[in-house]
Write a protein that holds these residues in place. Structure first.
Motif, PDB file in Angstrom:
ATOM      1  N   LYS A 122       0.802  -1.224   0.000  1.00  0.00           N
ATOM      2  CA  LYS A 122       0.000   0.000   0.000  1.00  0.00           C
ATOM      3  C   LYS A 122       0.838   1.280   0.000  1.00  0.00           C
ATOM      4  O   LYS A 122       0.302   2.363  -0.186  1.00  0.00           O
ATOM      5  CB  LYS A 122      -0.912   0.028   1.236  1.00  0.00           C
ATOM      6  CG  LYS A 122      -1.997  -1.022   1.228  1.00  0.00           C
ATOM      7  CD  LYS A 122      -2.800  -0.945   2.516  1.00  0.00           C
ATOM      8  CE  LYS A 122      -3.751  -2.109   2.647  1.00  0.00           C
ATOM      9  NZ  LYS A 122      -4.410  -2.115   3.964  1.00  0.00           N
ATOM     10  N   GLN A 124       2.804   4.410  -0.921  1.00  0.00           N
ATOM     11  CA  GLN A 124       2.793   5.279  -2.096  1.00  0.00           C
ATOM     12  C   GLN A 124       4.224   5.754  -2.351  1.00  0.00           C
ATOM     13  O   GLN A 124       4.676   6.744  -1.780  1.00  0.00           O
ATOM     14  CB  GLN A 124       1.861   6.476  -1.865  1.00  0.00           C
ATOM     15  CG  GLN A 124       0.410   6.107  -1.715  1.00  0.00           C
ATOM     16  CD  GLN A 124      -0.137   5.490  -2.984  1.00  0.00           C
ATOM     17  OE1 GLN A 124       0.165   5.929  -4.094  1.00  0.00           O
ATOM     18  NE2 GLN A 124      -0.930   4.439  -2.829  1.00  0.00           N
ATOM     19  N   SER A 126       5.449   7.194  -4.774  1.00  0.00           N
ATOM     20  CA  SER A 126       5.537   8.468  -5.487  1.00  0.00           C
ATOM     21  C   SER A 126       5.450   9.654  -4.527  1.00  0.00           C
ATOM     22  O   SER A 126       5.713  10.793  -4.911  1.00  0.00           O
ATOM     23  CB  SER A 126       4.429   8.556  -6.535  1.00  0.00           C
ATOM     24  OG  SER A 126       3.161   8.444  -5.905  1.00  0.00           O
ATOM     25  N   ASP A 127       5.109   9.402  -3.266  1.00  0.00           N
ATOM     26  CA  ASP A 127       5.003  10.445  -2.245  1.00  0.00           C
ATOM     27  C   ASP A 127       6.406  10.860  -1.791  1.00  0.00           C
ATOM     28  O   ASP A 127       7.239  10.022  -1.444  1.00  0.00           O
ATOM     29  CB  ASP A 127       4.193   9.912  -1.052  1.00  0.00           C
ATOM     30  CG  ASP A 127       4.093  10.932   0.063  1.00  0.00           C
ATOM     31  OD1 ASP A 127       3.489  11.991  -0.173  1.00  0.00           O
ATOM     32  OD2 ASP A 127       4.631  10.656   1.169  1.00  0.00           O
ATOM     33  N   THR A 130       7.512   9.749   1.727  1.00  0.00           N
ATOM     34  CA  THR A 130       7.813   8.312   1.728  1.00  0.00           C
ATOM     35  C   THR A 130       9.170   8.067   1.080  1.00  0.00           C
ATOM     36  O   THR A 130       9.969   7.258   1.567  1.00  0.00           O
ATOM     37  CB  THR A 130       6.717   7.530   0.990  1.00  0.00           C
ATOM     38  OG1 THR A 130       5.466   7.792   1.627  1.00  0.00           O
ATOM     39  CG2 THR A 130       6.982   6.039   0.995  1.00  0.00           C
ATOM     40  N   GLN A 131       9.448   8.765   0.001  1.00  0.00           N
ATOM     41  CA  GLN A 131      10.736   8.619  -0.678  1.00  0.00           C
ATOM     42  C   GLN A 131      11.889   9.027   0.234  1.00  0.00           C
ATOM     43  O   GLN A 131      12.918   8.359   0.300  1.00  0.00           O
ATOM     44  CB  GLN A 131      10.758   9.452  -1.959  1.00  0.00           C
ATOM     45  CG  GLN A 131       9.838   8.926  -3.036  1.00  0.00           C
ATOM     46  CD  GLN A 131       9.724   9.880  -4.221  1.00  0.00           C
ATOM     47  OE1 GLN A 131      10.182  11.028  -4.178  1.00  0.00           O
ATOM     48  NE2 GLN A 131       9.106   9.391  -5.292  1.00  0.00           N
TER      49      GLN A 131
END
Length: 165
Positions: A122, A124, A126-127, A130-131
């Motif tokens: 789940k 993301q 691309s966030d 988060t990266q």
């Protein structure tokens, strides 16, 4: 294997894997209970064969003991969810449920690990936040991967030295 025996097969694999046969479970009684459950669900209906099996095919891909605990714990939970939506006053449903609950109790870590895998799916990626977190953890993750890889190579090497074939 016919479609009608899939449930028995999966349940048998689960029970045998965790050593429940020979303790309190009588295979003949379980077979009878599952036959009654098949009748409840009309599992001899022609659409049962459509698309192939739903559990037994997946078990083939999980080969290590700890891996199997993960997938089997999820399968047990799915059977319990299914049985919770049936008439629990029937003796055969109650018996199968009791055996599955006993097995579930022996799989406490499997459900947690499955949840971890689902949580990862789940994410993301691309966030940006988060990266950033992922980049901060990259070195630690690579260290774990190298340790695991080195450990596996060492085990293979040791087993090859022991074998004087």
């Amino acid at each position: 294997m016919t479609c009608q025996t899939y449930s028995l097969f999966v349940l048998s694999v689960i029970m045998i894997y965790f050593g429940r046969f020979g303790n309190s479970l009588i295979l003949a009684q379980l077979q009878n209970d599952i036959d009654q459950l098949k009748a409840d669900f009309n599992s001899s209906h022609s659409d049962v064969a459509d698309g192939g099996p739903i559990f037994t095919e997946k078990l083939v891909n999980w080969t290590e003991r700890n891996e199997k605990r993960i997938i089997l714990s999820q399968i047990v939970s799915m059977y319990l969810e299914m049985l919770n939506n049936t008439d629990k006053s029937k003796a055969h449903v109650k018996h199968i449920s009791e055996e599955l609950y006993t097995l579930k109790d022996s799989l406490p870590d499997g459900l947690k690990k499955m949840k971890d895998l689902m949580d990862l799916a789940k994410l993301q990626m691309s966030d940006l936040k988060t990266q950033r977190k992922a980049v901060n953890e990259l070195f630690s993750v690579l260290q774990k991967l190298v340790e695991t890889s080195t450990s596996l190579k060492r085990k293979r090497s040791q087993s090859q030295r022991r074998c004087k074939c």
